[in-house]
Design a protein around this motif. Structure first.
Motif, PDB file in Angstrom:
ATOM      1  N   SER A  61       0.816  -1.216   0.000  1.00 40.00           N
ATOM      2  CA  SER A  61       0.000   0.000   0.000  1.00 40.00           C
ATOM      3  C   SER A  61       0.849   1.265   0.000  1.00 40.00           C
ATOM      4  O   SER A  61       0.346   2.353  -0.288  1.00 40.00           O
ATOM      5  CB  SER A  61      -0.942   0.005   1.208  1.00 40.00           C
ATOM      6  N   LEU A  62       2.117   1.135   0.312  1.00 42.76           N
ATOM      7  CA  LEU A  62       3.006   2.298   0.376  1.00 42.76           C
ATOM      8  C   LEU A  62       3.541   2.723  -0.989  1.00 42.76           C
ATOM      9  O   LEU A  62       4.299   3.683  -1.076  1.00 42.76           O
ATOM     10  CB  LEU A  62       4.159   2.014   1.344  1.00 42.76           C
ATOM     11  N   HIS A  63       3.160   2.006  -2.039  1.00 46.92           N
ATOM     12  CA  HIS A  63       3.522   2.358  -3.412  1.00 46.92           C
ATOM     13  C   HIS A  63       5.033   2.242  -3.633  1.00 46.92           C
ATOM     14  O   HIS A  63       5.790   1.884  -2.735  1.00 46.92           O
ATOM     15  CB  HIS A  63       3.034   3.763  -3.782  1.00 46.92           C
ATOM     16  N   TRP A  64       5.449   2.596  -4.817  1.00 45.84           N
ATOM     17  CA  TRP A  64       6.861   2.524  -5.193  1.00 45.84           C
ATOM     18  C   TRP A  64       7.689   3.549  -4.424  1.00 45.84           C
ATOM     19  O   TRP A  64       8.899   3.409  -4.295  1.00 45.84           O
ATOM     20  CB  TRP A  64       7.026   2.736  -6.700  1.00 45.84           C
ATOM     21  N   THR A  65       7.032   4.595  -3.926  1.00 41.46           N
ATOM     22  CA  THR A  65       7.791   5.659  -3.266  1.00 41.46           C
ATOM     23  C   THR A  65       8.412   5.206  -1.946  1.00 41.46           C
ATOM     24  O   THR A  65       9.419   5.771  -1.525  1.00 41.46           O
ATOM     25  CB  THR A  65       6.909   6.901  -3.006  1.00 41.46           C
ATOM     26  N   TYR A  66       7.820   4.194  -1.314  1.00 46.74           N
ATOM     27  CA  TYR A  66       8.381   3.736  -0.038  1.00 46.74           C
ATOM     28  C   TYR A  66       9.777   3.139  -0.208  1.00 46.74           C
ATOM     29  O   TYR A  66      10.728   3.630   0.416  1.00 46.74           O
ATOM     30  CB  TYR A  66       7.422   2.761   0.659  1.00 46.74           C
ATOM     31  N   PRO A  67       9.941   2.095  -1.042  1.00 51.35           N
ATOM     32  CA  PRO A  67      11.320   1.587  -1.189  1.00 51.35           C
ATOM     33  C   PRO A  67      12.247   2.624  -1.818  1.00 51.35           C
ATOM     34  O   PRO A  67      13.423   2.711  -1.445  1.00 51.35           O
ATOM     35  CB  PRO A  67      11.179   0.342  -2.061  1.00 51.35           C
ATOM     36  N   ALA A  68      11.711   3.462  -2.724  1.00 51.77           N
ATOM     37  CA  ALA A  68      12.547   4.500  -3.339  1.00 51.77           C
ATOM     38  C   ALA A  68      13.013   5.484  -2.268  1.00 51.77           C
ATOM     39  O   ALA A  68      14.182   5.886  -2.248  1.00 51.77           O
ATOM     40  CB  ALA A  68      11.769   5.225  -4.434  1.00 51.77           C
ATOM     41  N   ARG A  69      12.109   5.855  -1.362  1.00 53.17           N
ATOM     42  CA  ARG A  69      12.457   6.788  -0.285  1.00 53.17           C
ATOM     43  C   ARG A  69      13.553   6.199   0.596  1.00 53.17           C
ATOM     44  O   ARG A  69      14.544   6.856   0.901  1.00 53.17           O
ATOM     45  CB  ARG A  69      11.219   7.089   0.556  1.00 53.17           C
ATOM     46  N   ASN A  70      13.373   4.953   1.017  1.00 56.44           N
ATOM     47  CA  ASN A  70      14.366   4.341   1.895  1.00 56.44           C
ATOM     48  C   ASN A  70      15.709   4.175   1.201  1.00 56.44           C
ATOM     49  O   ASN A  70      16.755   4.460   1.786  1.00 56.44           O
ATOM     50  CB  ASN A  70      13.860   2.998   2.410  1.00 56.44           C
ATOM     51  N   LEU A  71      15.694   3.706  -0.036  1.00 61.98           N
ATOM     52  CA  LEU A  71      16.953   3.507  -0.763  1.00 61.98           C
ATOM     53  C   LEU A  71      17.646   4.840  -1.044  1.00 61.98           C
ATOM     54  O   LEU A  71      18.876   4.940  -0.938  1.00 61.98           O
ATOM     55  CB  LEU A  71      16.712   2.722  -2.047  1.00 61.98           C
ATOM     56  N   LEU A  72      16.864   5.862  -1.389  1.00 61.84           N
ATOM     57  CA  LEU A  72      17.441   7.197  -1.590  1.00 61.84           C
ATOM     58  C   LEU A  72      18.060   7.703  -0.295  1.00 61.84           C
ATOM     59  O   LEU A  72      19.173   8.232  -0.286  1.00 61.84           O
ATOM     60  CB  LEU A  72      16.365   8.177  -2.070  1.00 61.84           C
TER      61      LEU A  72
END
Length: 188
Positions: free
Chosen positions: A139-150
């Motif tokens: 439910s956190l969309h692609w932005t969640y892993p992108a946010r953490n990895l960034l």
């Protein structure tokens, strides 16, 4: 008291200590202007950012009610994870910096530890989100892993660079991305 209620109290207590650390030392800058070391605006930006991270974490942990199977290791994991936020608060705003020339000197002398603990927070955050279930994670969309990895990547850059402009860039990129993340996931 059930496990969820108990861990919620412990998390709130630990995070409360962290917020108190940030607020206490921020007020000291106002309350004792003749005793304070030179204020460094970027340091205060990071103080603000850690405060935002704690608020986000507190909000995320509301979803712990989704956890079905509580055990000792889940409990321990969450306490350790929460403690990392407290460590960030103390690292970014300690009670005493007398051995340093000011907050700029302090920040650059401790930035490696500060960014290292942020990396730990964002690596462990993946486990925390998975703990709440696959549906929550998705439910956190692609932005969640992108946010953490960034965040992890920029913290590595933060460790490696003592260039003030790079440090400022890291702060603003993370702040803007987190504001967009909040808008996408929590303000609809």
């Amino acid at each position: 008291m059930d496990a969820f209620s108990h861990i919620r109290v412990i998390i709130s207590m630990i995070l409360g200590f962290g917020v108190a650390q940030l607020l206490k030392n921020t007020v000291k800058l106002i309350d004792h202007p003749t005793k304070r070391k030179s204020i460094y605006w970027l340091h205060l930006c990071w103080v603000f950012y850690v405060f935002i991270l704690i608020i986000l974490f507190w909000w995320w942990e509301h979803r712990l009610e989704m956890v079905q199977d509580w055990n000792f290791f889940t409990y321990l994991f969450l306490i350790i994870y929460t403690t990392l936020y407290y460590i960030l608060c103390v690292l970014i705003f300690p009670d005493d910096i007398n051995e340093y020339g000011g907050y700029k000197d302090y920040f650059f002398s401790r930035k490696n530890w500060f960014f290292f603990f942020q990396i730990l927070v964002f690596v462990i955050d993946f486990g925390d989100s998975l703990l709440k279930g696959k549906d929550y994670f998705q439910s956190l969309h692609w932005t969640y892993p992108a946010r953490n990895l960034l965040h992890i990547a920029l913290c590595v850059v933060g460790i490696k660079s003592s260039n003030e402009k790079v440090q400022i860039g890291i702060f603003f990129i993370l702040l803007v991305f987190d504001i967009l993340f909040i808008i996408q996931n929590y303000l609809h």
